[in-house]
Design an enzyme around this catalytic site. Structure first.
Site, mmCIF file in Angstrom:
data_model
loop_
_atom_site.group_PDB
_atom_site.id
_atom_site.type_symbol
_atom_site.label_atom_id
_atom_site.label_comp_id
_atom_site.label_asym_id
_atom_site.label_seq_id
_atom_site.Cartn_x
_atom_site.Cartn_y
_atom_site.Cartn_z
ATOM 1 N N SER A 1 0.827 -1.210 0.000
ATOM 2 C CA SER A 1 0.000 0.000 0.000
ATOM 3 C C SER A 1 0.856 1.253 0.000
ATOM 4 O O SER A 1 0.329 2.361 0.124
ATOM 5 C CB SER A 1 -0.898 -0.009 1.241
ATOM 6 O OG SER A 1 -0.100 0.093 2.412
ATOM 7 N N GLY A 2 2.191 1.084 -0.078
ATOM 8 C CA GLY A 2 3.061 2.250 -0.115
ATOM 9 C C GLY A 2 3.384 2.808 1.262
ATOM 10 O O GLY A 2 3.869 3.929 1.376
ATOM 11 N N LYS A 3 3.154 1.999 2.321
ATOM 12 C CA LYS A 3 3.356 2.531 3.678
ATOM 13 C C LYS A 3 4.821 2.818 3.977
ATOM 14 O O LYS A 3 5.141 3.841 4.591
ATOM 15 C CB LYS A 3 2.743 1.607 4.736
ATOM 16 C CG LYS A 3 3.230 0.186 4.695
ATOM 17 C CD LYS A 3 2.346 -0.708 5.572
ATOM 18 C CE LYS A 3 2.823 -2.157 5.497
ATOM 19 N NZ LYS A 3 2.944 -2.708 4.118
ATOM 20 N N ALA B 1 15.600 -2.077 10.989
ATOM 21 C CA ALA B 1 14.984 -3.169 10.222
ATOM 22 C C ALA B 1 14.686 -4.317 11.169
ATOM 23 O O ALA B 1 15.554 -4.758 11.916
ATOM 24 C CB ALA B 1 15.926 -3.626 9.120
ATOM 25 N N ALA C 1 13.273 -7.161 9.941
ATOM 26 C CA ALA C 1 13.150 -8.375 9.114
ATOM 27 C C ALA C 1 14.251 -9.368 9.422
ATOM 28 O O ALA C 1 15.393 -8.994 9.661
ATOM 29 C CB ALA C 1 13.208 -7.998 7.638
ATOM 30 N N HIS D 1 13.550 -3.479 -0.741
ATOM 31 C CA HIS D 1 13.302 -2.327 0.131
ATOM 32 C C HIS D 1 14.564 -1.477 0.264
ATOM 33 O O HIS D 1 14.504 -0.251 0.227
ATOM 34 C CB HIS D 1 12.846 -2.802 1.519
ATOM 35 C CG HIS D 1 11.358 -2.866 1.658
ATOM 36 N ND1 HIS D 1 10.562 -1.753 1.683
ATOM 37 C CD2 HIS D 1 10.513 -3.920 1.753
ATOM 38 C CE1 HIS D 1 9.308 -2.111 1.799
ATOM 39 N NE2 HIS D 1 9.236 -3.430 1.844
ATOM 40 N N ARG E 1 15.423 2.630 -1.122
ATOM 41 C CA ARG E 1 15.734 3.727 -0.206
ATOM 42 C C ARG E 1 16.826 4.640 -0.757
ATOM 43 O O ARG E 1 17.756 4.180 -1.400
ATOM 44 C CB ARG E 1 16.187 3.142 1.146
ATOM 45 C CG ARG E 1 15.433 3.757 2.314
ATOM 46 C CD ARG E 1 15.732 3.021 3.591
ATOM 47 N NE ARG E 1 15.294 1.635 3.511
ATOM 48 C CZ ARG E 1 16.014 0.587 3.902
ATOM 49 N NH1 ARG E 1 17.215 0.739 4.408
ATOM 50 N NH2 ARG E 1 15.517 -0.621 3.794
#
Lengths: 175, 175, 175
Positions: free
Chosen positions: A21-23, A42, A44, A58, A62
């Site tokens: 959703s582009g968050k 991060a 993850a 991701h 950036r």
């Protein structure tokens, strides 16, 4: 429950949104609008190739100027260590997943996170996945995860000065 | 990624919403508020009885004055052919499903759709399902679909002059 | 379809939200802002331990001053019996589940609910789960449930004077 014990912290922003959703992009824009250097925390853990690809994608998306810190479990300690400059936490959902997979107590972890947020001086943007607007999952673990995620978001929304829900890359202001 | 390369097209409206959220009805109202004739571009392929019933129900719900065009795959060409009058595309989600089932390249198809939208003169309303606010699907294809749908909506939201999220038949204005 | 036959009833509020989005708490706040006594119409049927726990938790979270009425199926009759004071219905989603599990006709039940709402004098807040923003469920019953829930919410949103979507415990005003 600590809900209501906290007042909104001026520097805390919560960005929720569905998958893709582009968050993250919206949250990064909020951080890079502030003077740097910026810290990307991060959460993850790359436990398979699909996740490794998502993390790499991701990072590639950036802009330069970020330092990256990995905090799959002890997010509170990372927030304390990086207490001054603008921080992006991406994302709460993976952190919660890691806490649950590590069999840690979720309410204890959440209380630690709230305390760390309340003690920080610098601005922080927290990103989380909205996961509760589908059909009840058949899987009991998924239901438990969904419950924990919803409570986590509610608790952090109390602390936050601003809350957004992203839809198709665009922010709806909820608080 | 082409995101950001495009400016908003005055005539493009994106209507997103969950299942049975009234998105088609709301989108039809936006189109029929304009002078006709109106073109309905249907992307549905009736591959089973349930889908056939849904298509028939949608057609029965529509007021007269529409001409219907079927474009399960080549949506861009249909947009070019019907470039002038008000157009409703219902829906992006089935189009994306068809593209994926036909093993076509999704980024190429999306770039073609963006180009066709940018080249059109007439007003257009695009309907899509919000599918990213539930628990991560266990099915890998469903995860890939969800990722593609989210990116599609983000990209079209950049092009769109207006974006709505429907909830219980009511529009939330997102852009 | 009766949609459009009804005008908004001043005293009807619809609160939708995902799982653990704070919808019940927000709805209770709307009711307790009014002079009591307050009636809580519970639609839950405790068919397993998980559900029993949820019901107990919900009751523990509520402040004193409520009288509780159970209406797992005949919600319309309960609304007529408690037609004057402020009423909270928690929740529509379980009521719909019960109707479907009891093999009752959903459109008939919905028409009865609409008639009961239109005939009431007192203020009422109805809580429902937003379940339509995830991936299409593989389970046909879940798809049918999702369709019925979406239509139910749309129909009640026509009757309602106010509609909210809760996100992380915070209300987005939709109507």
């Amino acid at each position: 429950m600590m809900t209501g014990d906290h007042v909104a912290v001026p520097g805390v922003t919560l960005v929720l949104g569905g998958a893709r959703s582009g968050k993250s992009r919206f949250a990064e824009g909020l951080v890079t609008a502030l003077p740097g250097p910026w810290t990307y925390i991060a959460t993850a853990q790359a436990w398979d190739d699909e996740m490794r690809d998502r993390i790499r994608q991701h990072q590639a998306d950036r802009v330069p100027g970020w330092s990256t810190v990995e905090a799959p479990l002890d997010l509170a300690a990372a927030l304390v260590r990086h207490g001054q400059g603008p921080v992006l936490v991406d994302c709460l959902t993976l952190w919660l997943t890691n806490i649950m997979l590590a069999d840690q107590d979720v309410p204890t972890a959440l209380a630690g996170l709230e305390a760390a947020l309340a003690a920080r001086a610098g601005p922080i943007v927290l990103v989380g996945n909205e996961v509760g607007m589908g059909i009840v999952p058949e899987n009991a673990l998924a239901r438990r995860f969904r419950d924990h995620a919803g409570r986590l978001h509610q608790r952090l929304a109390v602390l936050a000065a601003q809350v957004f829900l992203t839809v198709a890359g665009l922010p709806l202001k909820v608080k």
